[in-house]
Design a protein around this motif. Sequence first.
Motif, PDB file in Angstrom:
ATOM      1  N   UNK A 340      -2.843 -16.037 -13.703  1.00  0.00           N
ATOM      2  CA  UNK A 340      -1.569 -16.445 -13.112  1.00  0.00           C
ATOM      3  C   UNK A 340      -1.679 -17.651 -12.195  1.00  0.00           C
ATOM      4  N   UNK A 341      -2.906 -17.990 -11.779  1.00  0.00           N
ATOM      5  CA  UNK A 341      -3.106 -19.160 -10.925  1.00  0.00           C
ATOM      6  C   UNK A 341      -3.640 -20.370 -11.673  1.00  0.00           C
ATOM      7  N   UNK A 342      -3.825 -20.249 -12.968  1.00  0.00           N
ATOM      8  CA  UNK A 342      -4.290 -21.378 -13.765  1.00  0.00           C
ATOM      9  C   UNK A 342      -5.736 -21.747 -13.530  1.00  0.00           C
ATOM     10  N   UNK A 343      -6.556 -20.771 -13.089  1.00  0.00           N
ATOM     11  CA  UNK A 343      -7.981 -21.015 -12.857  1.00  0.00           C
ATOM     12  C   UNK A 343      -8.740 -19.713 -13.072  1.00  0.00           C
ATOM     13  N   UNK A 344      -9.813 -19.780 -13.855  1.00  0.00           N
ATOM     14  CA  UNK A 344     -10.610 -18.583 -14.114  1.00  0.00           C
ATOM     15  C   UNK A 344     -11.962 -18.990 -14.654  1.00  0.00           C
ATOM     16  N   UNK A 345     -12.955 -18.143 -14.424  1.00  0.00           N
ATOM     17  CA  UNK A 345     -14.273 -18.324 -15.032  1.00  0.00           C
ATOM     18  C   UNK A 345     -14.845 -16.954 -15.373  1.00  0.00           C
ATOM     19  N   UNK A 357     -13.588 -13.879 -13.112  1.00  0.00           N
ATOM     20  CA  UNK A 357     -13.240 -14.227 -11.736  1.00  0.00           C
ATOM     21  C   UNK A 357     -11.948 -15.042 -11.797  1.00  0.00           C
ATOM     22  N   UNK A 358     -10.849 -14.420 -11.429  1.00  0.00           N
ATOM     23  CA  UNK A 358      -9.542 -15.058 -11.525  1.00  0.00           C
ATOM     24  C   UNK A 358      -9.256 -15.848 -10.249  1.00  0.00           C
ATOM     25  N   UNK A 359      -8.595 -16.998 -10.414  1.00  0.00           N
ATOM     26  CA  UNK A 359      -8.264 -17.830  -9.267  1.00  0.00           C
ATOM     27  C   UNK A 359      -7.295 -17.200  -8.299  1.00  0.00           C
ATOM     28  N   UNK A 360      -6.682 -16.081  -8.679  1.00  0.00           N
ATOM     29  CA  UNK A 360      -5.777 -15.386  -7.761  1.00  0.00           C
ATOM     30  C   UNK A 360      -6.510 -14.468  -6.794  1.00  0.00           C
ATOM     31  N   UNK A 361      -7.844 -14.443  -6.879  1.00  0.00           N
ATOM     32  CA  UNK A 361      -8.642 -13.635  -5.964  1.00  0.00           C
ATOM     33  C   UNK A 361      -9.111 -12.310  -6.524  1.00  0.00           C
ATOM     34  N   UNK A 362      -8.748 -12.012  -7.759  1.00  0.00           N
ATOM     35  CA  UNK A 362      -9.125 -10.729  -8.346  1.00  0.00           C
ATOM     36  C   UNK A 362     -10.332 -10.856  -9.279  1.00  0.00           C
TER      37      UNK A 362
END
Length: 424
Positions: A340-345, A357-362
């Motif tokens: 949902x934040x447009x960033x993930x790895x 690892x989601x850019x929303x902190x989860x």
Amino acid sequence: MGRSARHVRARSSCVVATALAVLAVGAGPGAAATPAPAAGIAKARAKVTAEPADATLGYRANARHDSFVAGATAAPPFTKAWSVDLGSAVSAPVAVGGKVFVVVNAAEEEGSDGPRMELVGLDAATGKRLWPQRLIADNDPKATLAYGGGLLYTQTGRGVLTAWDPATGGQRWTRSIGSGSCEYPPTWYDGTLYTQDGRGTALALRPGDGAELWRAPLVDWGWSPVVVDERGVWFGFDNASYQLLDRRTGRELRRYDVPDLLALGGNPIARGAGALWLRSDDADDERTVAYDQNTGAVLRSFPADATPAFGPGRVYVAYRGLVKAISTTTYKTAWSYRSPRGAATVRLVAGGYVYVEDGNGKLVVLNERTGAVVWSYRRWAEPHPMENVRAEEDWRGWVNPGIATAGGRVFAPGQNGVLTAFED
């Protein structure tokens, strides 16, 4: 130095087009390594017991840095087993043999004269300390951690490398490799410890006492994780250059180098699906490129802003928050997950699950076969809506980030230096 200043006199958009033109095999004078005495090399060739399959041995899980834990047994949904506050930053854990180890910045944010990097050993089941925290370095900008052959290894940003006994926390040996720019940990493989100094030199050391076995020049100065497998020792600097060195002698086996392009590196490299994967993060050329492990030919290229991870028959590629599970035979997308934040790895592939690892902190755990979300946990506070969240910048900060699994548990650093263990 900013990322925009890392590429000089050329753009990485020319990289794939020129790749085959700049490959060199068994290159010449620049590739010569300086060996240790033959007796030292022979001693390093002794076979060692294989590491356990249900363990995470350091940053990106193993010597291939493919983020895959082959024998993992942890399965979500998870419950929290314990958590412990260790300082202001916690590294990617090493989890092996009923224990978990991390490097931490133990200094408080306020009133501190600088970072205080320490080594911590914990009981994996309870979170209790195995021994008092060990000082690695004061006022050093970085410390990293690896495991192999029964020992722990730390390396500081200034190039001080130390071996530790995991049972007691005692030092076995320490030495300086003479640098001030070490962003990634050393890598242990088959009885030898490999590292690089961030100043254009690769080294092989004897793990038992730190004696140098060989040193060899690298094609670029800069930051590269050290990836090691049966083919040799791999170094890569963004999508601008890489080298493959012989594990036993340091002799250069292959080189790829774009002329007139200086790359400081920083983006992690990985070995998987029969290739070495490099990544560029130029704003107009964000992608990961796969180079054939045998020939160096370009096999595939995907848009990416994070390092790929691998599982059985799959490569996981993330770009602007869209994680794709791609078949390594057809290269078709099996499923996708969108942040949902447009960033993930993808940090880990283990036990039939993909840890994002989601850019929303989860931390989001997906079913490896279907991509369905099976569990999630908030590790960090939700970033401000105006904050520019980057998918991955592992070279930044006091420590290298990551998560670990072993013995049916998952270990995840979180906000404000808290390490949390989960179990099924």
